[in-house]
Each structure stands twice: as structure tokens, then as C-alpha cells.
Write a protein that holds these residues in place. Structure first.
Motif, PDB file in Angstrom:
ATOM      1  N   ASP A  69       0.660  -9.629   9.759  1.00 27.06           N
ATOM      2  CA  ASP A  69       1.616  -9.131  10.070  1.00 27.06           C
ATOM      3  C   ASP A  69       3.451  -9.125  10.439  1.00 27.06           C
ATOM      4  O   ASP A  69       4.209  -9.117   9.272  1.00 27.06           O
ATOM      5  CB  ASP A  69       1.579  -8.569  11.164  1.00 27.06           C
ATOM      6  N   ARG A  74       5.979  -8.777   5.456  1.00 24.22           N
ATOM      7  CA  ARG A  74       7.076  -8.199   5.709  1.00 24.22           C
ATOM      8  C   ARG A  74       7.049  -8.967   4.202  1.00 24.22           C
ATOM      9  O   ARG A  74       8.251  -7.638   3.820  1.00 24.22           O
ATOM     10  CB  ARG A  74       7.246  -8.879   6.456  1.00 24.22           C
ATOM     11  N   ALA A  77       6.384  -6.262   2.038  1.00 23.77           N
ATOM     12  CA  ALA A  77       7.067  -4.461   2.502  1.00 23.77           C
ATOM     13  C   ALA A  77       8.488  -4.720   1.252  1.00 23.77           C
ATOM     14  O   ALA A  77       8.792  -3.660   1.286  1.00 23.77           O
ATOM     15  CB  ALA A  77       7.387  -4.460   4.210  1.00 23.77           C
ATOM     16  N   ARG A  84       3.536  -0.595   0.754  1.00 23.56           N
ATOM     17  CA  ARG A  84       4.240   0.500   2.943  1.00 23.56           C
ATOM     18  C   ARG A  84       3.327   0.936   3.573  1.00 23.56           C
ATOM     19  O   ARG A  84       2.779   0.383   4.341  1.00 23.56           O
ATOM     20  CB  ARG A  84       5.529   0.157   2.837  1.00 23.56           C
ATOM     21  N   PRO A  85       2.711   1.949   3.071  1.00 24.19           N
ATOM     22  CA  PRO A  85       1.909   2.563   3.292  1.00 24.19           C
ATOM     23  C   PRO A  85      -0.171   2.047   3.474  1.00 24.19           C
ATOM     24  O   PRO A  85      -0.055   2.238   4.977  1.00 24.19           O
ATOM     25  CB  PRO A  85       1.012   3.323   2.548  1.00 24.19           C
ATOM     26  N   ILE A  87       0.257  -1.194   4.178  1.00 29.01           N
ATOM     27  CA  ILE A  87       0.515  -2.525   4.575  1.00 29.01           C
ATOM     28  C   ILE A  87       0.264  -1.255   6.352  1.00 29.01           C
ATOM     29  O   ILE A  87      -0.273  -2.111   7.488  1.00 29.01           O
ATOM     30  CB  ILE A  87       2.295  -2.979   4.542  1.00 29.01           C
ATOM     31  N   ALA A  88       0.563  -0.654   6.314  1.00 26.14           N
ATOM     32  CA  ALA A  88       0.590  -0.033   7.961  1.00 26.14           C
ATOM     33  C   ALA A  88      -0.698   0.453   8.314  1.00 26.14           C
ATOM     34  O   ALA A  88      -0.903   0.142   9.461  1.00 26.14           O
ATOM     35  CB  ALA A  88       1.688   1.374   8.001  1.00 26.14           C
ATOM     36  N   ASN A  89      -1.450   1.233   7.412  1.00 25.64           N
ATOM     37  CA  ASN A  89      -3.221   1.588   7.571  1.00 25.64           C
ATOM     38  C   ASN A  89      -3.540  -0.331   8.484  1.00 25.64           C
ATOM     39  O   ASN A  89      -4.218  -0.569   9.278  1.00 25.64           O
ATOM     40  CB  ASN A  89      -3.407   1.542   6.451  1.00 25.64           C
ATOM     41  N   ILE A  91      -2.049  -3.095   9.689  1.00 30.53           N
ATOM     42  CA  ILE A  91      -0.875  -3.398  11.017  1.00 30.53           C
ATOM     43  C   ILE A  91      -2.041  -2.571  11.766  1.00 30.53           C
ATOM     44  O   ILE A  91      -2.596  -2.943  13.162  1.00 30.53           O
ATOM     45  CB  ILE A  91       0.114  -2.976  10.624  1.00 30.53           C
ATOM     46  N   THR A  92      -2.275  -1.307  11.739  1.00 33.48           N
ATOM     47  CA  THR A  92      -2.910  -0.213  12.621  1.00 33.48           C
ATOM     48  C   THR A  92      -4.574  -0.881  13.098  1.00 33.48           C
ATOM     49  O   THR A  92      -5.225  -1.386  13.900  1.00 33.48           O
ATOM     50  CB  THR A  92      -3.400   0.860  12.242  1.00 33.48           C
ATOM     51  N   GLU A  95      -4.503  -3.332  14.994  1.00 30.74           N
ATOM     52  CA  GLU A  95      -4.376  -3.639  16.201  1.00 30.74           C
ATOM     53  C   GLU A  95      -5.609  -2.661  17.709  1.00 30.74           C
ATOM     54  O   GLU A  95      -5.988  -3.124  18.587  1.00 30.74           O
ATOM     55  CB  GLU A  95      -2.959  -2.289  16.402  1.00 30.74           C
TER      56      GLU A  95
END
Length: 168
Positions: A69, A74, A77, A84-85, A87-89, A91-92, A95
Motif C-alpha cells: 500500500d 503508490r 499509481a 489506479r482502479p 490498486i483501489a480494489n 487495497i479494499t 482491509e
């Protein structure tokens, strides 16, 4: 096994190193799950070895995801904005994985008895999620990560850890 960096301190085949880390983490999780097979059904009293193995695994997986992350994700990105989309998935997913790891640690913190079925359920869910997560991440990011070759830094800085070398 790929070196963590080239002799000049530059990144080399970071995507391949990520795959090696994933393979190692998957193998460790399989070992952890196998160690749950109780001598008698019902409940398992977490041994020090089981607790230590679990806490070591949970810490390594947490370091890997935190490292990605803050490091690889980074950098990617910034350098490859179309990722970026993805990477967002990812990162989710990180979590969600962190939540499972917290529940596993809570279950193992009970010194009296841990419901074996509950612990196994959490680890089975974690294994299924990680299998999907690792394959998606590898499919979408390996080539972009390998393209970072030649930049200053180490794989550990981008991925949070390096895969342990096999024992001789």
C-alpha cells in the motif's frame, strides 16, 4: 529465488519477487491450517507453537500488505495511472484481510479454549480470499512491477518483505 535487488541497489524483477512472496505466504497459511487438525474433535487449545506460528504469519502478511500500500501501489499509481482502479480494489482486499487477521488473533488470544470450527472457518475464508487476491494482483501488476527494474530501491521497500530463502 530472485535477489531482492541488483548489486547496484536497483530494483530487479519486483513482480516476480511478489509472486515468490505470495507462494511463501500461501504455503505458510496451508501449514497453519494443517496444524489445526485436532487430536479430538470439538475444541482445540491453542498451543504456544500454534499461537506463535499464527502471529508470525499474521505479522508477515500484514507487513506485506502495508508495504504494498505504501510502496509498490503508490509508485504504480503515479507511474501507471490506469492501474489506479485495480490498486483501489487491492487495497479494499487488504482491509478485509486485516479484519480476518484481527479475528484470528482474537480467537487465539483465548487461553481457555478456541472453537476449532470458528478458527478453521476464519482461516479457510482467509485462504480463499488470498488465493483470489494473489492471482488478481499477479495478473494485473506483475508486468508493471517488473518494468520498474533499474530504479533505486529494494523489493522489501515496495513489497513490505522478501520471501525467505529455502533452508539448505
Amino acid at each position: 529465488m530472485h535477489p531482492t535487488s541488483s548489486p547496484a541497489g536497483r530494483l530487479a524483477a519486483v513482480g516476480n519477487q511478489m509472486i515468490e512472496i505470495h507462494l511463501w505466504l500461501s504455503a505458510e497459511l496451508a501449514r497453519l491450517r494443517a496444524s489445526l487438525d485436532p487430536a479430538s474433535p470439538g475444541e482445540v487449545r491453542p498451543s504456544r507453537d500454534l499461537r506463535a506460528h499464527c502471529l508470525t504469519f499474521c505479522a508477515a502478511l500484514g507487513r506485506h500488505h502495508t508495504g504494498e500500500d505504501a510502496g509498490a501501489f503508490r509508485l504504480l499509481a503515479d507511474q501507471v495511472p490506469e492501474l489506479r482502479p485495480v490498486i483501489a480494489n487491492l487495497i479494499t482486499d487488504h482491509e478485509v484481510v486485516a479484519g480476518i487477521l484481527e479475528r484470528v488473533e482474537d480467537l487465539l488470544g483465548d487461553v481457555t479454549a478456541t472453537p476449532a470450527a470458528q478458527l478453521r472457518g476464519e482461516l479457510d475464508g482467509l485462504a480463499a480470499l488470498l488465493e483470489s487476491h494473489f492471482r488478481y494482483e499477479e495478473k494485473r501488476l506483475v508486468n508493471a512491477l517488473n518494468a520498474l527494474t533499474g530504479q533505486p530501491g529494494t523489493a522489501e521497500e515496495l513489497l513490505g518483505l522478501t520471501a525467505p530463502r529455502p533452508a539448505d
